[in-house]
Write a protein that holds these residues in place. Structure first.
Motif, PDB file in Angstrom:
ATOM      1  N   UNK A  27      -4.311 -26.052  58.209  1.00  0.00           N
ATOM      2  CA  UNK A  27      -4.857 -25.849  59.543  1.00  0.00           C
ATOM      3  C   UNK A  27      -6.372 -25.643  59.402  1.00  0.00           C
ATOM      4  N   UNK A  28      -7.152 -25.919  60.440  1.00  0.00           N
ATOM      5  CA  UNK A  28      -8.600 -25.689  60.349  1.00  0.00           C
ATOM      6  C   UNK A  28      -8.924 -24.228  60.074  1.00  0.00           C
ATOM      7  N   UNK A  29      -9.883 -24.004  59.184  1.00  0.00           N
ATOM      8  CA  UNK A  29     -10.280 -22.650  58.795  1.00  0.00           C
ATOM      9  C   UNK A  29     -11.811 -22.581  58.726  1.00  0.00           C
ATOM     10  N   UNK A  30     -12.321 -21.363  58.503  1.00  0.00           N
ATOM     11  CA  UNK A  30     -13.776 -21.194  58.400  1.00  0.00           C
ATOM     12  C   UNK A  30     -14.312 -21.730  57.081  1.00  0.00           C
ATOM     13  N   UNK A  31     -13.595 -21.475  55.974  1.00  0.00           N
ATOM     14  CA  UNK A  31     -14.057 -21.879  54.643  1.00  0.00           C
ATOM     15  C   UNK A  31     -12.913 -22.623  53.941  1.00  0.00           C
ATOM     16  N   UNK A  32     -13.100 -23.923  53.706  1.00  0.00           N
ATOM     17  CA  UNK A  32     -12.057 -24.738  53.091  1.00  0.00           C
ATOM     18  C   UNK A  32     -12.581 -25.430  51.841  1.00  0.00           C
ATOM     19  N   UNK A  33     -11.887 -25.232  50.723  1.00  0.00           N
ATOM     20  CA  UNK A  33     -12.190 -25.943  49.489  1.00  0.00           C
ATOM     21  C   UNK A  33     -11.142 -27.047  49.347  1.00  0.00           C
ATOM     22  N   UNK A  34     -11.588 -28.307  49.348  1.00  0.00           N
ATOM     23  CA  UNK A  34     -10.667 -29.436  49.396  1.00  0.00           C
ATOM     24  C   UNK A  34     -10.646 -30.152  48.046  1.00  0.00           C
ATOM     25  N   UNK A  42      -6.084 -32.622  52.862  1.00  0.00           N
ATOM     26  CA  UNK A  42      -7.370 -32.601  53.574  1.00  0.00           C
ATOM     27  C   UNK A  42      -7.154 -32.914  55.050  1.00  0.00           C
ATOM     28  N   UNK A  43      -7.209 -31.891  55.878  1.00  0.00           N
ATOM     29  CA  UNK A  43      -7.143 -32.102  57.318  1.00  0.00           C
ATOM     30  C   UNK A  43      -8.544 -31.939  57.907  1.00  0.00           C
ATOM     31  N   UNK A  44      -8.737 -32.399  59.124  1.00  0.00           N
ATOM     32  CA  UNK A  44     -10.025 -32.259  59.776  1.00  0.00           C
ATOM     33  C   UNK A  44     -10.133 -30.961  60.557  1.00  0.00           C
ATOM     34  N   UNK A  45     -11.363 -30.607  60.932  1.00  0.00           N
ATOM     35  CA  UNK A  45     -11.574 -29.513  61.865  1.00  0.00           C
ATOM     36  C   UNK A  45     -12.054 -28.205  61.307  1.00  0.00           C
ATOM     37  N   UNK A  46     -12.142 -28.061  59.982  1.00  0.00           N
ATOM     38  CA  UNK A  46     -12.617 -26.799  59.412  1.00  0.00           C
ATOM     39  C   UNK A  46     -14.130 -26.661  59.612  1.00  0.00           C
ATOM     40  N   UNK A  47     -14.615 -25.422  59.552  1.00  0.00           N
ATOM     41  CA  UNK A  47     -16.048 -25.191  59.768  1.00  0.00           C
ATOM     42  C   UNK A  47     -16.871 -25.596  58.560  1.00  0.00           C
ATOM     43  N   UNK A  48     -16.601 -24.974  57.421  1.00  0.00           N
ATOM     44  CA  UNK A  48     -17.319 -25.293  56.184  1.00  0.00           C
ATOM     45  C   UNK A  48     -16.337 -25.897  55.183  1.00  0.00           C
ATOM     46  N   UNK A  49     -16.615 -27.122  54.753  1.00  0.00           N
ATOM     47  CA  UNK A  49     -15.747 -27.810  53.799  1.00  0.00           C
ATOM     48  C   UNK A  49     -16.523 -28.061  52.507  1.00  0.00           C
ATOM     49  N   UNK A  50     -15.968 -27.608  51.398  1.00  0.00           N
ATOM     50  CA  UNK A  50     -16.559 -27.783  50.072  1.00  0.00           C
ATOM     51  C   UNK A  50     -15.727 -28.820  49.327  1.00  0.00           C
ATOM     52  N   UNK A  51     -16.355 -29.919  48.908  1.00  0.00           N
ATOM     53  CA  UNK A  51     -15.617 -31.001  48.272  1.00  0.00           C
ATOM     54  C   UNK A  51     -16.595 -31.924  47.561  1.00  0.00           C
ATOM     55  N   UNK A  66     -14.510 -35.215  63.737  1.00  0.00           N
ATOM     56  CA  UNK A  66     -13.689 -34.009  63.602  1.00  0.00           C
ATOM     57  C   UNK A  66     -13.396 -33.669  62.146  1.00  0.00           C
ATOM     58  N   UNK A  67     -14.051 -34.357  61.224  1.00  0.00           N
ATOM     59  CA  UNK A  67     -13.793 -34.110  59.797  1.00  0.00           C
ATOM     60  C   UNK A  67     -14.137 -32.672  59.409  1.00  0.00           C
ATOM     61  N   UNK A  68     -15.299 -32.190  59.864  1.00  0.00           N
ATOM     62  CA  UNK A  68     -15.735 -30.818  59.565  1.00  0.00           C
ATOM     63  C   UNK A  68     -16.972 -30.519  60.393  1.00  0.00           C
ATOM     64  N   UNK A  69     -17.231 -29.235  60.588  1.00  0.00           N
ATOM     65  CA  UNK A  69     -18.491 -28.855  61.227  1.00  0.00           C
ATOM     66  C   UNK A  69     -19.633 -29.067  60.235  1.00  0.00           C
ATOM     67  N   UNK A  70     -19.446 -28.576  59.021  1.00  0.00           N
ATOM     68  CA  UNK A  70     -20.449 -28.756  57.958  1.00  0.00           C
ATOM     69  C   UNK A  70     -19.755 -29.074  56.640  1.00  0.00           C
ATOM     70  N   UNK A  71     -20.264 -30.081  55.947  1.00  0.00           N
ATOM     71  CA  UNK A  71     -19.799 -30.393  54.597  1.00  0.00           C
ATOM     72  C   UNK A  71     -20.784 -29.836  53.576  1.00  0.00           C
ATOM     73  N   UNK A  72     -20.242 -29.331  52.480  1.00  0.00           N
ATOM     74  CA  UNK A  72     -21.045 -28.875  51.353  1.00  0.00           C
ATOM     75  C   UNK A  72     -20.539 -29.650  50.129  1.00  0.00           C
ATOM     76  N   UNK A  73     -21.174 -30.797  49.849  1.00  0.00           N
ATOM     77  CA  UNK A  73     -20.693 -31.633  48.755  1.00  0.00           C
ATOM     78  C   UNK A  73     -21.191 -31.091  47.416  1.00  0.00           C
TER      79      UNK A  73
END
Length: 313
Positions: A27-34, A42-51, A66-73
């Motif tokens: 489910x979408x969350x604030x901090x997601x490590x994918x 990997x679902x869409x909609x999380x705030x911060x996605x680390x991948x 809707x992939x993420x609010x912010x990505x941190x690659x």
């Protein structure tokens, strides 16, 4: 000291309370490590996605805005922190951009494999053995009776027929691997691909993966040429055309049920089998093994009192 509840299973997914983040949440969350871009991780909609960068690109294609609010690659081997937990990505060898997640907290290392395989695959980065205190491993095929055959031997089966082949394969990861294997080991085959798979192929190629010759599916080519055509389709198309005529059917998977009623069995899996899991445990030298995504009972029985095995699911 190993913390027993460093990773816990919640309705939202795998949760690390000490870093306040989720691993592959459902489910979408604030901090997601994918770990990788397959839809069950990997679902869409999380705030911060680390991948990894490839995972980000796949998610953006699949989920658009809707992939993420912010990505941190993050690159492999480059450490970063989420709250008090230090994290490093290592290649998982599953698909392009797939990552094992090494988490360090208070001097203890916890390695989440995500989905992985250790056998060679020229369509993605190779698996890396990383020493850890706790190995959190998938156990999809953690059964002593399961041994994946050589993917090269399996793909060469297609050389035994001149007939056209409808080949079912997952759009992301499997299809690209199959294209590479066909080009290397089945040189007489003309490879055609369903239109829905083409964007994933382009991403692979944009990231420098050389898969070999392939074309968008052309009905006229298939109709006018009754030999040596291989048409790669996603599962939904494969199953909807279960009565397709003038083709031999094959589905690339490690699951036996997906080989039934096909003209050719094609056991090509992107997951670690029993021997690969044992080899991984031997080389990463964990003090404990925690299992996910399958049945860890046989691993627990195998190691008995020699190594602590905890079943998380």
């Amino acid at each position: 000291m190993i913390i027993d509840d460093f990773i816990t299973i919640t309705p939202t997914g795998l949760y690390c309370v000490y870093g306040n983040f989720y691993l592959d949440p459902q489910q979408p969350v604030a901090e997601a490590v994918i770990s990788h871009a397959h839809g069950d991780h990997a679902i869409g909609g999380s705030k911060n996605v680390y991948c990894t960068a490839a995972t980000k690109t796949f998610m953006e294609h699949r989920y658009r805005k809707f992939a993420a609010v912010d990505f941190h690659t993050k690159q492999y081997h480059k450490t970063f922190k989420i709250n008090d937990v230090t994290i490093t990505f290592y290649s998982a060898g599953h698909i392009l951009g797939s990552a094992q997640v090494l988490m360090e907290y208070k001097g203890i290392k916890y390695l989440y494999t995500g989905d992985y395989k250790i056998e060679p695959d020229h369509s993605c980065e190779p698996f890396e053995f990383v020493q850890t205190d706790v190995l959190i491993t998938e156990s999809t095929f953690a059964n002593p009776e399961t041994k994946h055959p050589s993917p090269v031997d399996e793909i060469k089966k297609l050389n035994e027929t001149k007939a056209n082949i409808m080949l079912g394969a997952y759009a992301l990861g499997k299809s690209q691997r199959i294209i590479q294997l066909l080009n290397t080991h089945c040189p007489t085959k003309n490879v055609m691909v369903h239109h829905s798979i083409m964007p994933f192929i382009k991403i692979y190629e944009d990231f420098g993966m050389k898969l070999g010759s392939h074309k968008m599916y052309d009905r006229k080519i298939m109709k006018n040429n009754h030999e040596h055509q291989v048409y790669i389709v996603p599962p939904m198309v494969f199953h909807s055309y279960h009565k397709a005529i003038n083709v031999v059917r094959a589905f690339a998977s490690g699951w036996k049920n997906l080989q039934q009623q096909n003209g050719i069995s094609l056991y090509i899996s992107d997951h670690a089998d029993w021997n690969a899991i044992l080899e991984t445990i031997e080389k990463v030298k964990p003090k404990q093994v925690w299992t996910l995504h399958g049945d860890g009972k046989q691993l627990k029985e195998y190691f008995n009192n020699r190594l602590k095995v905890k079943i998380l699911n």
